[in-house]
Design a protein around this motif. Sequence first.
Motif, PDB file in Angstrom:
ATOM      1  N   LYS A 109       0.837  -1.207   0.000  1.00  0.00           N
ATOM      2  CA  LYS A 109       0.000   0.000   0.000  1.00  0.00           C
ATOM      3  C   LYS A 109       0.871   1.255   0.000  1.00  0.00           C
ATOM      4  O   LYS A 109       0.582   2.231  -0.695  1.00  0.00           O
ATOM      5  CB  LYS A 109      -0.929   0.018   1.222  1.00  0.00           C
ATOM      6  CG  LYS A 109      -2.143  -0.840   1.083  1.00  0.00           C
ATOM      7  CD  LYS A 109      -3.030  -0.721   2.326  1.00  0.00           C
ATOM      8  CE  LYS A 109      -4.270  -1.582   2.188  1.00  0.00           C
ATOM      9  NZ  LYS A 109      -5.117  -1.541   3.384  1.00  0.00           N
ATOM     10  N   ILE A 112       2.516   1.625  -3.474  1.00  0.00           N
ATOM     11  CA  ILE A 112       1.509   2.012  -4.471  1.00  0.00           C
ATOM     12  C   ILE A 112       1.172   3.490  -4.335  1.00  0.00           C
ATOM     13  O   ILE A 112       1.100   4.224  -5.330  1.00  0.00           O
ATOM     14  CB  ILE A 112       0.250   1.130  -4.337  1.00  0.00           C
ATOM     15  CG1 ILE A 112       0.575  -0.292  -4.789  1.00  0.00           C
ATOM     16  CG2 ILE A 112      -0.915   1.709  -5.117  1.00  0.00           C
ATOM     17  CD1 ILE A 112      -0.483  -1.322  -4.417  1.00  0.00           C
ATOM     18  N   GLN A 123      -0.773   3.342 -13.974  1.00  0.00           N
ATOM     19  CA  GLN A 123      -1.294   2.016 -13.670  1.00  0.00           C
ATOM     20  C   GLN A 123      -0.166   1.122 -13.193  1.00  0.00           C
ATOM     21  O   GLN A 123       0.971   1.258 -13.622  1.00  0.00           O
ATOM     22  CB  GLN A 123      -2.033   1.377 -14.839  1.00  0.00           C
ATOM     23  CG  GLN A 123      -1.242   1.142 -16.094  1.00  0.00           C
ATOM     24  CD  GLN A 123      -1.281   2.309 -17.067  1.00  0.00           C
ATOM     25  OE1 GLN A 123      -2.210   3.102 -17.040  1.00  0.00           O
ATOM     26  NE2 GLN A 123      -0.281   2.426 -17.900  1.00  0.00           N
ATOM     27  N   TYR A 125       0.781  -2.963 -12.567  1.00  0.00           N
ATOM     28  CA  TYR A 125       0.461  -4.347 -12.868  1.00  0.00           C
ATOM     29  C   TYR A 125       1.166  -5.244 -11.859  1.00  0.00           C
ATOM     30  O   TYR A 125       2.196  -4.886 -11.308  1.00  0.00           O
ATOM     31  CB  TYR A 125       0.948  -4.716 -14.271  1.00  0.00           C
ATOM     32  CG  TYR A 125       0.265  -3.939 -15.367  1.00  0.00           C
ATOM     33  CD1 TYR A 125      -0.871  -4.435 -15.989  1.00  0.00           C
ATOM     34  CD2 TYR A 125       0.767  -2.711 -15.782  1.00  0.00           C
ATOM     35  CE1 TYR A 125      -1.499  -3.722 -16.996  1.00  0.00           C
ATOM     36  CE2 TYR A 125       0.148  -1.986 -16.793  1.00  0.00           C
ATOM     37  CZ  TYR A 125      -0.983  -2.499 -17.397  1.00  0.00           C
ATOM     38  OH  TYR A 125      -1.605  -1.790 -18.387  1.00  0.00           O
ATOM     39  N   GLU A 140      -5.866  -8.852  -4.355  1.00  0.00           N
ATOM     40  CA  GLU A 140      -7.283  -8.521  -4.157  1.00  0.00           C
ATOM     41  C   GLU A 140      -7.450  -7.526  -3.016  1.00  0.00           C
ATOM     42  O   GLU A 140      -8.218  -6.559  -3.131  1.00  0.00           O
ATOM     43  CB  GLU A 140      -8.089  -9.792  -3.877  1.00  0.00           C
ATOM     44  CG  GLU A 140      -8.227 -10.690  -5.088  1.00  0.00           C
ATOM     45  CD  GLU A 140      -8.834 -12.055  -4.777  1.00  0.00           C
ATOM     46  OE1 GLU A 140      -9.229 -12.732  -5.735  1.00  0.00           O
ATOM     47  OE2 GLU A 140      -8.891 -12.453  -3.580  1.00  0.00           O
ATOM     48  N   GLY A 143      -6.811  -4.056  -4.039  1.00  0.00           N
ATOM     49  CA  GLY A 143      -7.730  -3.472  -5.010  1.00  0.00           C
ATOM     50  C   GLY A 143      -7.364  -3.700  -6.466  1.00  0.00           C
ATOM     51  O   GLY A 143      -7.890  -3.027  -7.354  1.00  0.00           O
ATOM     52  N   PHE A 144      -6.486  -4.665  -6.737  1.00  0.00           N
ATOM     53  CA  PHE A 144      -6.147  -4.989  -8.121  1.00  0.00           C
ATOM     54  C   PHE A 144      -7.303  -5.765  -8.755  1.00  0.00           C
ATOM     55  O   PHE A 144      -8.014  -6.506  -8.079  1.00  0.00           O
ATOM     56  CB  PHE A 144      -4.870  -5.836  -8.190  1.00  0.00           C
ATOM     57  CG  PHE A 144      -3.600  -5.044  -8.091  1.00  0.00           C
ATOM     58  CD1 PHE A 144      -2.792  -4.860  -9.207  1.00  0.00           C
ATOM     59  CD2 PHE A 144      -3.209  -4.479  -6.887  1.00  0.00           C
ATOM     60  CE1 PHE A 144      -1.608  -4.139  -9.115  1.00  0.00           C
ATOM     61  CE2 PHE A 144      -2.026  -3.756  -6.783  1.00  0.00           C
ATOM     62  CZ  PHE A 144      -1.236  -3.583  -7.903  1.00  0.00           C
ATOM     63  N   LYS A 145      -7.459  -5.589 -10.068  1.00  0.00           N
ATOM     64  CA  LYS A 145      -8.499  -6.264 -10.837  1.00  0.00           C
ATOM     65  C   LYS A 145      -7.859  -7.126 -11.922  1.00  0.00           C
ATOM     66  O   LYS A 145      -6.784  -6.805 -12.430  1.00  0.00           O
ATOM     67  CB  LYS A 145      -9.438  -5.236 -11.495  1.00  0.00           C
ATOM     68  CG  LYS A 145     -10.089  -4.270 -10.528  1.00  0.00           C
ATOM     69  CD  LYS A 145     -11.036  -4.981  -9.598  1.00  0.00           C
ATOM     70  CE  LYS A 145     -11.704  -3.988  -8.646  1.00  0.00           C
ATOM     71  NZ  LYS A 145     -12.149  -4.578  -7.423  1.00  0.00           N
ATOM     72  N   LYS A 167      -4.019  -2.196 -11.284  1.00  0.00           N
ATOM     73  CA  LYS A 167      -4.586  -1.172 -10.394  1.00  0.00           C
ATOM     74  C   LYS A 167      -4.304   0.152 -11.055  1.00  0.00           C
ATOM     75  O   LYS A 167      -3.157   0.451 -11.407  1.00  0.00           O
ATOM     76  CB  LYS A 167      -3.972  -1.235  -9.012  1.00  0.00           C
ATOM     77  CG  LYS A 167      -4.587  -0.227  -8.035  1.00  0.00           C
ATOM     78  CD  LYS A 167      -4.050  -0.440  -6.637  1.00  0.00           C
ATOM     79  CE  LYS A 167      -4.665   0.525  -5.652  1.00  0.00           C
ATOM     80  NZ  LYS A 167      -6.016   0.174  -5.265  1.00  0.00           N
ATOM     81  N   GLU A 168      -5.334   0.950 -11.247  1.00  0.00           N
ATOM     82  CA  GLU A 168      -5.167   2.242 -11.914  1.00  0.00           C
ATOM     83  C   GLU A 168      -5.347   3.377 -10.926  1.00  0.00           C
ATOM     84  O   GLU A 168      -6.050   3.249  -9.936  1.00  0.00           O
ATOM     85  CB  GLU A 168      -6.171   2.361 -13.069  1.00  0.00           C
ATOM     86  CG  GLU A 168      -5.916   1.289 -14.130  1.00  0.00           C
ATOM     87  CD  GLU A 168      -6.826   1.393 -15.311  1.00  0.00           C
ATOM     88  OE1 GLU A 168      -6.370   1.938 -16.330  1.00  0.00           O
ATOM     89  OE2 GLU A 168      -7.973   0.930 -15.209  1.00  0.00           O
ATOM     90  N   LYS A 169      -4.671   4.463 -11.237  1.00  0.00           N
ATOM     91  CA  LYS A 169      -4.696   5.641 -10.368  1.00  0.00           C
ATOM     92  C   LYS A 169      -6.101   6.192 -10.257  1.00  0.00           C
ATOM     93  O   LYS A 169      -6.880   6.159 -11.145  1.00  0.00           O
ATOM     94  CB  LYS A 169      -3.759   6.714 -10.946  1.00  0.00           C
ATOM     95  CG  LYS A 169      -3.568   7.899 -10.053  1.00  0.00           C
ATOM     96  CD  LYS A 169      -2.477   8.786 -10.590  1.00  0.00           C
ATOM     97  CE  LYS A 169      -2.235   9.927  -9.620  1.00  0.00           C
ATOM     98  NZ  LYS A 169      -1.151  10.764 -10.052  1.00  0.00           N
TER      99      LYS A 169
END
Length: 169
Positions: A109, A112, A123, A125, A140, A143-145, A167-169
């Motif tokens: 965290k 990031i 972004q 990855y 997860e 908050g990554f997709k 995960k995008e800004k």
Amino acid sequence: MIFKTKRLILRPWEEGDAECLYHFAKNPKIGPIAGWPPHKSVEDSLYIIKTVFAKKETYAITLDEIPIGCVGLLIHPDGNHYWGEGSAELGYWIAEKYWGRGLVVEASKTIIKHAFDDLDIKQIYASYRLENSQSKRVLEKLGFKYYTELENTNYLGERFREIAMIKEK
């Protein structure tokens, strides 16, 4: 740079960390699931500190001044060739003794936030092997997709499947 979290200090790796790194990184449950071989000697660990861990934005995860893992960003073009400009790739590992305590999530965290706030990353990855449910759970929680499924080759030349997440800004 040095980052402090509630429980951790994230700092650059030092040559004096080689013995401690070897102690944790020789464990065959750590490296192979992340795609690297278990360390075979303190000298092997020192070499990793001087090369791989010497990259910008790569930090020792320390607890009570002991390096227990690593977290870092490979910023384009250093990361995986799939990611583009303005992107970074998150990587992490932690010693088995410290699994299940949320320490990788806590460290990640912080990195990031640094990437989005200070490095103008758009972004991030990260990928995990299909069988690595612990790493999937970390991503997860961060908050990554789901992004895509990849085929890769490990240090032994063996092919494996992995899931890439974003995960995008």
